[in-house]
Design a protein around this motif. Sequence first.
Motif, PDB file in Angstrom:
ATOM      1  N   MET A 246      11.312  -7.751  -3.008  1.00  0.00           N
ATOM      2  CA  MET A 246      12.094  -6.485  -2.987  1.00  0.00           C
ATOM      3  C   MET A 246      11.958  -6.127  -4.484  1.00  0.00           C
ATOM      4  N   ASP A 247      12.049  -6.801  -5.404  1.00  0.00           N
ATOM      5  CA  ASP A 247      11.714  -6.442  -6.939  1.00  0.00           C
ATOM      6  C   ASP A 247      10.743  -5.647  -6.891  1.00  0.00           C
ATOM      7  N   PHE A 248       9.538  -5.813  -6.392  1.00  0.00           N
ATOM      8  CA  PHE A 248       8.292  -5.179  -6.263  1.00  0.00           C
ATOM      9  C   PHE A 248       8.227  -3.981  -5.284  1.00  0.00           C
ATOM     10  N   ILE A 249       8.589  -4.419  -4.007  1.00  0.00           N
ATOM     11  CA  ILE A 249       8.676  -3.233  -2.825  1.00  0.00           C
ATOM     12  C   ILE A 249       9.121  -2.147  -3.081  1.00  0.00           C
ATOM     13  N   ASN A 250      10.385  -1.967  -3.545  1.00  0.00           N
ATOM     14  CA  ASN A 250      11.150  -0.760  -3.683  1.00  0.00           C
ATOM     15  C   ASN A 250      10.528  -0.017  -4.867  1.00  0.00           C
ATOM     16  N   PRO A 251      10.391  -0.610  -5.863  1.00  0.00           N
ATOM     17  CA  PRO A 251      10.029   0.345  -7.057  1.00  0.00           C
ATOM     18  C   PRO A 251       8.590   1.029  -6.622  1.00  0.00           C
ATOM     19  N   PHE A 252       7.471   0.031  -6.238  1.00  0.00           N
ATOM     20  CA  PHE A 252       6.468   0.436  -5.825  1.00  0.00           C
ATOM     21  C   PHE A 252       6.333   1.638  -4.679  1.00  0.00           C
ATOM     22  N   ASN A 253       7.104   1.602  -3.757  1.00  0.00           N
ATOM     23  CA  ASN A 253       7.140   2.415  -2.587  1.00  0.00           C
ATOM     24  C   ASN A 253       7.708   3.938  -3.178  1.00  0.00           C
ATOM     25  N   GLU A 254       8.583   3.624  -4.395  1.00  0.00           N
ATOM     26  CA  GLU A 254       9.084   4.794  -4.982  1.00  0.00           C
ATOM     27  C   GLU A 254       8.089   5.607  -5.748  1.00  0.00           C
ATOM     28  N   ALA A 255       7.389   4.669  -6.445  1.00  0.00           N
ATOM     29  CA  ALA A 255       6.394   5.259  -7.703  1.00  0.00           C
ATOM     30  C   ALA A 255       5.242   5.739  -6.779  1.00  0.00           C
ATOM     31  N   THR A 256       4.719   5.214  -5.622  1.00  0.00           N
ATOM     32  CA  THR A 256       3.730   5.673  -5.017  1.00  0.00           C
ATOM     33  C   THR A 256       3.858   6.671  -3.958  1.00  0.00           C
ATOM     34  N   LYS A 257       4.768   7.172  -3.817  1.00  0.00           N
ATOM     35  CA  LYS A 257       4.949   8.280  -2.595  1.00  0.00           C
ATOM     36  C   LYS A 257       3.886   9.313  -2.457  1.00  0.00           C
TER      37      LYS A 257
ATOM     38  N   PHE B  79       0.895   9.238  -2.666  1.00  0.00           N
ATOM     39  CA  PHE B  79      -0.207   8.474  -2.180  1.00  0.00           C
ATOM     40  C   PHE B  79      -0.030   8.036  -0.995  1.00  0.00           C
ATOM     41  N   GLN B  80       0.881   8.475  -0.273  1.00  0.00           N
ATOM     42  CA  GLN B  80       1.377   8.187   1.010  1.00  0.00           C
ATOM     43  C   GLN B  80       0.200   7.470   2.036  1.00  0.00           C
ATOM     44  N   GLY B  81       0.306   6.626   2.164  1.00  0.00           N
ATOM     45  CA  GLY B  81      -0.811   5.619   3.349  1.00  0.00           C
ATOM     46  C   GLY B  81      -2.108   5.487   2.709  1.00  0.00           C
ATOM     47  N   LYS B  82      -2.476   6.134   1.581  1.00  0.00           N
ATOM     48  CA  LYS B  82      -3.718   5.770   1.019  1.00  0.00           C
ATOM     49  C   LYS B  82      -3.720   4.541   0.057  1.00  0.00           C
ATOM     50  N   ASP B  83      -4.624   4.016  -0.045  1.00  0.00           N
ATOM     51  CA  ASP B  83      -4.892   2.448  -0.595  1.00  0.00           C
ATOM     52  C   ASP B  83      -4.779   3.011  -2.274  1.00  0.00           C
ATOM     53  N   VAL B  84      -3.885   2.113  -2.890  1.00  0.00           N
ATOM     54  CA  VAL B  84      -3.801   2.192  -4.424  1.00  0.00           C
ATOM     55  C   VAL B  84      -4.152   0.690  -4.787  1.00  0.00           C
ATOM     56  N   ILE B  85      -4.459   0.484  -6.326  1.00  0.00           N
ATOM     57  CA  ILE B  85      -4.891  -0.629  -6.851  1.00  0.00           C
ATOM     58  C   ILE B  85      -3.521  -1.032  -7.606  1.00  0.00           C
TER      59      ILE B  85
ATOM     60  N   THR C 117       1.277  -2.722 -12.702  1.00  0.00           N
ATOM     61  CA  THR C 117       0.615  -1.316 -13.173  1.00  0.00           C
ATOM     62  C   THR C 117      -0.074  -0.893 -11.915  1.00  0.00           C
ATOM     63  N   CYS C 118       0.333   0.499 -11.659  1.00  0.00           N
ATOM     64  CA  CYS C 118      -0.584   1.281 -10.667  1.00  0.00           C
ATOM     65  C   CYS C 118      -1.593   1.598 -11.146  1.00  0.00           C
ATOM     66  N   LEU C 119      -2.828   1.443 -10.540  1.00  0.00           N
ATOM     67  CA  LEU C 119      -4.236   2.022 -11.254  1.00  0.00           C
ATOM     68  C   LEU C 119      -4.510   3.284 -10.448  1.00  0.00           C
ATOM     69  N   GLY C 120      -3.962   3.648  -9.394  1.00  0.00           N
ATOM     70  CA  GLY C 120      -4.435   4.760  -8.588  1.00  0.00           C
ATOM     71  C   GLY C 120      -5.142   4.363  -7.501  1.00  0.00           C
ATOM     72  N   ARG C 121      -5.958   5.373  -6.871  1.00  0.00           N
ATOM     73  CA  ARG C 121      -6.930   5.064  -5.826  1.00  0.00           C
ATOM     74  C   ARG C 121      -8.124   4.354  -6.415  1.00  0.00           C
ATOM     75  N   PRO C 122      -8.883   3.745  -5.722  1.00  0.00           N
ATOM     76  CA  PRO C 122     -10.069   3.265  -5.884  1.00  0.00           C
ATOM     77  C   PRO C 122     -11.174   4.100  -5.763  1.00  0.00           C
ATOM     78  N   VAL C 123     -12.011   4.137  -6.763  1.00  0.00           N
ATOM     79  CA  VAL C 123     -13.261   5.141  -6.763  1.00  0.00           C
ATOM     80  C   VAL C 123     -14.058   5.283  -5.491  1.00  0.00           C
TER      81      VAL C 123
END
Length: 141
Positions: free
Chosen positions: A36-47, A49-55, A69-75
Amino acid sequence: MAKQVIGNLKLRIPGGRATAGPPVGSTLGQWGLNMMDFINPFNEATKEFQGKDVIVHLQVYDDRTFDWTCLGRPVDDLIREKLKIDKGSGKPNIDKVGKLSQADLEEIANIKMAQLNAIDLDGAKKIIAGTARSMGVEVEQ
């Protein structure tokens, strides 16, 4: 004394939809990390990109803490979205699945510039073009 890194993890997770189930739960559980220390901040930070894969890259330390670190969507996802195709070619040197224009190439390169090992935009475009060719996508000259 500095924390010692005991693991570097790379995950591909749907943005805004991380759960305690696989792949997040099983991976973080192996390292004894609080999910939960990862899931909650990750979901908040990647709103956005909803449903699209991120690295995501995680660094795990010896005291069972971590940085991520979130690197965004794959090429490859960006290329497939631009061409509106489901997947690349199984035989990229024979079967072509689409054609990527220079404008599309530049747009994707601008999005991924911070994560690529390129000095300038031309170098980034060459990296993106190489990924496209390996997927069976032709690149306009």
